[in-house]
Design an enzyme around this catalytic site. Structure first.
Site, PDB file in Angstrom:
ATOM      1  N   SER A 141      48.646   7.026 -30.056  1.00  0.00           N
ATOM      2  CA  SER A 141      49.563   5.958 -30.482  1.00  0.00           C
ATOM      3  C   SER A 141      50.945   6.599 -30.614  1.00  0.00           C
ATOM      4  O   SER A 141      51.052   7.815 -30.819  1.00  0.00           O
ATOM      5  CB  SER A 141      49.133   5.424 -31.846  1.00  0.00           C
ATOM      6  OG  SER A 141      50.129   4.600 -32.408  1.00  0.00           O
ATOM      7  N   TYR A 154      46.213   6.191 -40.502  1.00  0.00           N
ATOM      8  CA  TYR A 154      46.466   5.998 -39.070  1.00  0.00           C
ATOM      9  C   TYR A 154      47.501   7.014 -38.578  1.00  0.00           C
ATOM     10  O   TYR A 154      47.302   7.668 -37.552  1.00  0.00           O
ATOM     11  CB  TYR A 154      46.953   4.564 -38.827  1.00  0.00           C
ATOM     12  CG  TYR A 154      46.897   4.129 -37.376  1.00  0.00           C
ATOM     13  CD1 TYR A 154      45.688   3.806 -36.771  1.00  0.00           C
ATOM     14  CD2 TYR A 154      48.056   4.034 -36.610  1.00  0.00           C
ATOM     15  CE1 TYR A 154      45.632   3.397 -35.439  1.00  0.00           C
ATOM     16  CE2 TYR A 154      48.016   3.630 -35.287  1.00  0.00           C
ATOM     17  CZ  TYR A 154      46.797   3.313 -34.698  1.00  0.00           C
ATOM     18  OH  TYR A 154      46.748   2.915 -33.379  1.00  0.00           O
ATOM     19  N   LYS A 158      46.269   9.848 -35.941  1.00  0.00           N
ATOM     20  CA  LYS A 158      46.791   9.728 -34.572  1.00  0.00           C
ATOM     21  C   LYS A 158      47.618  10.973 -34.214  1.00  0.00           C
ATOM     22  O   LYS A 158      47.631  11.392 -33.058  1.00  0.00           O
ATOM     23  CB  LYS A 158      47.590   8.437 -34.398  1.00  0.00           C
ATOM     24  CG  LYS A 158      46.699   7.197 -34.385  1.00  0.00           C
ATOM     25  CD  LYS A 158      45.733   7.194 -33.194  1.00  0.00           C
ATOM     26  CE  LYS A 158      44.891   5.930 -33.104  1.00  0.00           C
ATOM     27  NZ  LYS A 158      44.031   5.866 -31.907  1.00  0.00           N
TER      28      LYS A 158
HETATM   29  N1  LIG Z   1      47.256  -2.482 -30.628  1.00  0.00           N
HETATM   30  C1  LIG Z   1      48.213  -1.615 -30.857  1.00  0.00           C
HETATM   31  O1  LIG Z   1      49.326  -2.001 -31.259  1.00  0.00           O
HETATM   32  C2  LIG Z   1      47.980  -0.145 -30.580  1.00  0.00           C
HETATM   33  C3  LIG Z   1      49.102   0.687 -30.511  1.00  0.00           C
HETATM   34  C4  LIG Z   1      48.920   2.047 -30.277  1.00  0.00           C
HETATM   35  C5  LIG Z   1      47.639   2.561 -30.100  1.00  0.00           C
HETATM   36  N2  LIG Z   1      46.558   1.725 -30.182  1.00  0.00           N
HETATM   37  C6  LIG Z   1      45.233   2.334 -30.017  1.00  0.00           C
HETATM   38  O2  LIG Z   1      44.616   1.738 -28.885  1.00  0.00           O
HETATM   39  C7  LIG Z   1      43.191   1.875 -28.994  1.00  0.00           C
HETATM   40  C8  LIG Z   1      42.560   0.519 -28.696  1.00  0.00           C
HETATM   41  O3  LIG Z   1      42.947  -0.378 -29.729  1.00  0.00           O
HETATM   42  P1  LIG Z   1      43.201  -1.938 -29.517  1.00  0.00           P
HETATM   43  O4  LIG Z   1      44.595  -2.220 -29.890  1.00  0.00           O
HETATM   44  O5  LIG Z   1      42.690  -2.365 -28.197  1.00  0.00           O
HETATM   45  O6  LIG Z   1      42.330  -2.497 -30.731  1.00  0.00           O
HETATM   46  P2  LIG Z   1      41.023  -3.379 -30.816  1.00  0.00           P
HETATM   47  O7  LIG Z   1      40.679  -3.370 -32.257  1.00  0.00           O
HETATM   48  O8  LIG Z   1      41.203  -4.678 -30.108  1.00  0.00           O
HETATM   49  O9  LIG Z   1      39.941  -2.532 -29.970  1.00  0.00           O
HETATM   50  C9  LIG Z   1      39.357  -1.373 -30.468  1.00  0.00           C
HETATM   51  C10 LIG Z   1      37.916  -1.336 -30.006  1.00  0.00           C
HETATM   52  O10 LIG Z   1      37.335  -0.109 -30.421  1.00  0.00           O
HETATM   53  C11 LIG Z   1      36.022  -0.369 -30.871  1.00  0.00           C
HETATM   54  N3  LIG Z   1      35.568   0.669 -31.783  1.00  0.00           N
HETATM   55  C12 LIG Z   1      36.109   1.039 -32.963  1.00  0.00           C
HETATM   56  N4  LIG Z   1      35.386   2.028 -33.510  1.00  0.00           N
HETATM   57  C13 LIG Z   1      34.368   2.296 -32.666  1.00  0.00           C
HETATM   58  C14 LIG Z   1      33.290   3.207 -32.661  1.00  0.00           C
HETATM   59  N5  LIG Z   1      33.092   4.051 -33.693  1.00  0.00           N
HETATM   60  N6  LIG Z   1      32.436   3.206 -31.628  1.00  0.00           N
HETATM   61  C15 LIG Z   1      32.601   2.340 -30.597  1.00  0.00           C
HETATM   62  N7  LIG Z   1      33.611   1.450 -30.533  1.00  0.00           N
HETATM   63  C16 LIG Z   1      34.465   1.425 -31.560  1.00  0.00           C
HETATM   64  C17 LIG Z   1      36.120  -1.727 -31.560  1.00  0.00           C
HETATM   65  O11 LIG Z   1      34.848  -2.354 -31.685  1.00  0.00           O
HETATM   66  C18 LIG Z   1      37.072  -2.467 -30.621  1.00  0.00           C
HETATM   67  O12 LIG Z   1      36.385  -3.176 -29.611  1.00  0.00           O
HETATM   68  C19 LIG Z   1      42.931   2.387 -30.404  1.00  0.00           C
HETATM   69  O13 LIG Z   1      42.691   3.780 -30.356  1.00  0.00           O
HETATM   70  C20 LIG Z   1      44.239   2.106 -31.123  1.00  0.00           C
HETATM   71  O14 LIG Z   1      44.441   2.964 -32.215  1.00  0.00           O
HETATM   72  C21 LIG Z   1      46.698   0.390 -30.420  1.00  0.00           C
END
Ligand SMILES: NC(=O)c1ccc[n+]([C@@H]2O[C@H](COP(=O)([O-])OP(=O)(O)OC[C@H]3O[C@@H](n4cnc5c(N)ncnc54)[C@H](O)[C@@H]3O)[C@@H](O)[C@H]2O)c1
Length: 269
Positions: A141, A154, A158
């Site tokens: 992130s 977080y 991260k």
């Molecule tokens: N959305 C944002 O603004 C953003 C920004 C920067 C980074 N991210 C990162 O992107 C990645 C994806 O996040 P997203 O935004 O798509 O969120 P999201 O919550 O829609 O998807 C995350 C997915 O990870 C799965 N998950 C969580 N823990 C798990 C585990 N222990 N085993 C298996 N699956 C698991 C959840 O069930 C979910 O389907 C994450 O690492 C998040 O930190 C997101």
């Protein structure tokens, strides 16, 4: 994948964790379109099945953070794909707010956002060293390069994810292992929808992207072989500014925190 510098996705065996929705599902759609053969994994079996069906992937529901869960995923993916060429460690959690983030929130963040990557690498890297190639992708992130207001769990974990990816790249890059850290700011997924409205507005000040934009940025960065994947290009400037002018950068963050405090006061009055 025959050499560390092979950037094509065609026919590659790719594993994506956290692929039931959001950014992980967008990776699956884009990489399937690029010709990759996929194994997708997530805790959410229903959403995962739908992604697997439309991308012709094998779905492996389960926990992608524990040692046992990752071992099972690696074993099943190796059996299905023949060999794993690319690992996309994308599952992540945003658990715990402020000083009150409790032990459980810290522990979950540490397991999913950091240790999962180390556990996967421990199983994959020896095989990749033998054959001289492999690609390890971590969805970290922008919070891992800068910080994020509100959630110390977080921000800290991260940073850990980026640090682990850097360490892998530094240690094994000369042996054909390619590593990327994906560092977006706001992306329109359930995770962003789940955080405080004012915080989300600040995180999204540069525009909240769609998950597909992150997948596009990943494919582009792999083609260019850049370690950092920055779907929001301005993050590179913020990262450089933070390093060169740390105190000024922190004063800027304090200004944003003051805006958040004012917004939440308005909300409670
Ligand atoms: N959305 C944002 O603004 C953003 C920004 C920067 C980074 N991210 C990162 O992107 C990645 C994806 O996040 P997203 O935004 O798509 O969120 P999201 O919550 O829609 O998807 C995350 C997915 O990870 C799965 N998950 C969580 N823990 C798990 C585990 N222990 N085993 C298996 N699956 C698991 C959840 O069930 C979910 O389907 C994450 O690492 C998040 O930190 C997101």
């Amino acid at each position: 994948m025959t050499s560390g510098s092979d950037t094509s996705w065609d026919d590659k065996g790719v594993v994506i964790t956290g692929a039931a929705q959001g950014i992980g599902a967008a990776y699956a759609d884009r990489l399937a379109a690029e010709g990759a053969r996929l194994v997708v994994a997530d805790l959410k079996a229903d959403g995962l099945q739908a992604v697997a069906e439309r991308t012709h992937a094998l779905a492996v529901p389960g926990d992608c953070s524990t040692s046992d869960g990752i071992r099972e995923l690696v074993d099943r993916a190796t059996e299905h794909l023949g060999d794993i060429d690319v690992w996309v460690g994308n599952a992540g959690v945003d658990a715990g707010q402020g000083l009150d983030a409790d032990e459980a929130a810290w522990e979950l963040s540490w397991q999913v956002n950091v240790l999962a990557h180390a556990r996967a690498a421990r199983l994959l890297i020896p095989r990749w060293l033998e054959r001289g190639s492999g690609r390890f992708i971590v969805t970290a992130s922008a919070a891992g390069l800068l910080t994020v207001l509100g959630s110390p769990t977080y921000a800290v974990t991260k940073h850990g994810a980026v640090a682990y990816a850097e360490w892998l790249a530094a240690t094994y890059g000369a042996h054909g292992i390619r590593v990327h850290a994906v560092c977006p700011q706001g992306v329109q997924t359930d995770m962003l929808a789940g955080i405080d409205e004012a915080a989300a507005a600040i995180i999204s000040a540069d525009g909240a992207l769609q998950p597909a934009d992150v997948a596009d940025a990943l494919v582009d960065a792999v083609a260019r072989e850049t370690f950092l994947v920055l779907p929001h290009r301005q993050v590179a400037d913020y990262y450089a500014y933070r390093a060169a002018h740390t105190d000024k950068w922190l004063r800027g963050m304090q200004g944003l925190q003051a805006k958040l405090d004012a917004a939440s006061e308005k909300h409670t009055n």
